[in-house]
Design an enzyme around this catalytic site. Structure first.
Site, PDB file in Angstrom:
ATOM      1  N   CYS A 133      -7.149  29.967  -5.803  1.00 24.36           N
ATOM      2  CA  CYS A 133      -7.286  29.677  -7.232  1.00 24.36           C
ATOM      3  C   CYS A 133      -8.153  30.737  -7.896  1.00 24.36           C
ATOM      4  CB  CYS A 133      -7.899  28.291  -7.452  1.00 24.36           C
ATOM      5  SG  CYS A 133      -6.833  26.924  -6.957  1.00 24.36           S
TER       6      CYS A 133
ATOM      7  N   CYS B 142       8.211  35.347 -12.930  1.00 28.14           N
ATOM      8  CA  CYS B 142       6.924  34.826 -12.476  1.00 28.14           C
ATOM      9  C   CYS B 142       5.839  35.889 -12.568  1.00 28.14           C
ATOM     10  CB  CYS B 142       7.027  34.301 -11.040  1.00 28.14           C
ATOM     11  SG  CYS B 142       7.488  35.566  -9.837  1.00 28.14           S
TER      12      CYS B 142
END
Length: 445
Positions: A95, A398
């Site tokens: 993350c 993406c």
């Protein structure tokens, strides 16, 4: 504990600088400069903050240095305490934005998209038909401090002691974890983190959306034997062959069943499927709303995977229409042909798009969908697509940098962006999904 970075002569690793943090950049970091003018790409910070940045990669000859914000001297208003105990400098690299409010994460992603469009395609948001926003996936709009459990496929690395974990940023080192907060419930309930995986290089856990199918894909270390897999839920087991990289069934199904656009899709051998449980439906809706297929249309679905967009197109162009899918991966082609077997006017060819498309003899088509890998489609492929006279083209991306480069190539080929949308289908990370709808420039002039 994180290991100390390896240093070399002239290395600046470990050096600390007090800096004012500038704008966000593509890749999950922000840009800062030292007093001497050195460029730093700093993680774990936000624009406008003043921080102490510790160098993690780079030396005296580097064009830029990578660094972590190890002390926050002046925090931004969008900063929150990272909900995940494994987030932070030297820890899990999965993350990028645990320390930012959800709305701020989406704004940062929007700023990156805008910068890439301008820098690589020469387009303003207005010229790209984009309102500048990044929309959350349905159900993901949560208060600061809460984390959506969205990741239906998690690739766990295994350390020397057999503990499952996640890679540290730009490192082969493993951060053992007891629970990944962004893992979907179907992944977490398997209990992968609580098992001994000695002898394994990695364990991928897959929890299908719309069915109860669960799967693990094991990659053994050279010469290691597979463990007896006993998890907390029924699960099928596949393994990666160390000789050829092929994926083979150990027990259970060799595929999982995913659900999207009112169809069930077989995805075999750990093959590609959108990771967010709402992503497939979200993207199909955006693509079909942009293309507006008509009965009798002909269409191409390039990089078609297991046939998601080809099936959506086939539903809408009807019995008098026709759809051709092209996909390089053999197993995905097998799955696509299985998934699309009820459509008489759909065929799927295996191979690289740039090689197969010229061999088809197709010189014109009404609609095109392309969902290329992260590197994008490239100049050669885009140039060929521009010769086919498509009424509309849907580009699913993406990576905003690859998207922007290819949009520039489309403009050279006579196409303009009619509308673009962006979706936050990878919360807490720097990744973002975009759908751009293109049409011949002459139509918009």
């Amino acid at each position: 504990m994180p290991q100390e970075p390896q240093t070399s002569p002239g290395s600046l690793v470990g050096e600390e600088y007090e800096v004012e943090v500038g704008p966000v950049a593509h890749g999950g970091h922000c840009v800062a400069r030292t007093e001497a003018g050195r460029v730093l790409f700093v993680r774990h910070t936000l624009p406008g903050e003043r921080v102490v940045a510790r160098v993690t990669h780079g030396d005296e000859t580097s064009r830029f240095l990578r660094a972590d914000a190890v002390e926050i001297l002046d925090a931004a208003k969008d900063r929150v305490p990272a909900p995940c105990p494994y987030a932070g400098p030297g820890r899990c690299g999965g993350c990028d934005w645990q320390h930012a409010k959800p709305g701020a994460q989406r704004r940062l992603k929007g700023e990156v998209i805008a910068e890439q469009l301008q820098h690589l395609a020469g387009l303003t948001p207005e010229q790209a038909g984009w309102d500048g926003t990044v929309a959350p996936a349905p159900g993901d709009k949560l208060p600061a401090g809460e984390v959506p459990a969205w990741r239906t496929r998690v690739q766990y690395a295994v350390d020397a002691d057999g503990h499952a974990g996640l890679r540290r940023h730009r490192s082969h080192e493993v951060e053992p974890v007891e629970h990944c907060m962004i893992a979907a419930e179907g992944v977490s309930e398997l209990g992968v983190e609580r098992r001994d995986w000695s002898g394994m290089e990695s364990v991928e856990a897959i929890a299908a959306s719309g069915s109860g199918d669960r799967q693990v894909v094991l990659t053994p270390r050279p010469g290691a034997r597979l463990p007896l897999v006993e998890l907390d839920r029924p699960v099928s087991v596949l393994r990666v062959d160390e000789r050829d990289g092929g994926v083979h069934r150990v027990h259970g199904r060799a595929f999982v069943r995913e659900r999207a656009d009112d169809h069930t899709w077989r995805v075999g051998n750990g093959g590609f499927w959108q990771v967010h449980p709402k992503a497939a439906d979200t993207l199909v809706e955006a693509v079909m709303q942009g293309l507006l297929p008509r009965k009798g249309d002909t269409a191409l679905d390039l990089y078609c995977g297991v046939g998601l967009f080809a099936g959506a197109l086939a539903d809408r162009v009807g019995d008098k229409g026709a759809v051709l899918g092209i996909e390089v991966t053999k197993r995905a082609v097998e799955d696509a042909r299985h998934n699309l077997k009820d459509f008489d006017r759909v065929r799927v060819e295996q191979g690289k798009v740039e090689q197969v498309l010229p061999r088809t003899g197709i010189t014109e088509t009404d609609l095109i969908v392309l969902d290329p890998p992260r590197a994008g489609a490239g100049k050669q492929t885009v140039a060929r697509l521009c010769t086919l006279g498509a009424r509309r083209i849907a580009y699913v991306a993406c990576d905003p940098a690859a998207l922007a480069r290819d949009l520039g190539y489309f403009r050279e080929g006579g196409y303009r962006v009619r509308v673009m949308r962006a979706f936050d289908l990878f919360p807490m990370t720097h990744h973002v999904e975009c759908v751009a709808i293109l049409e011949p420039a002459a139509k918009g002039s």
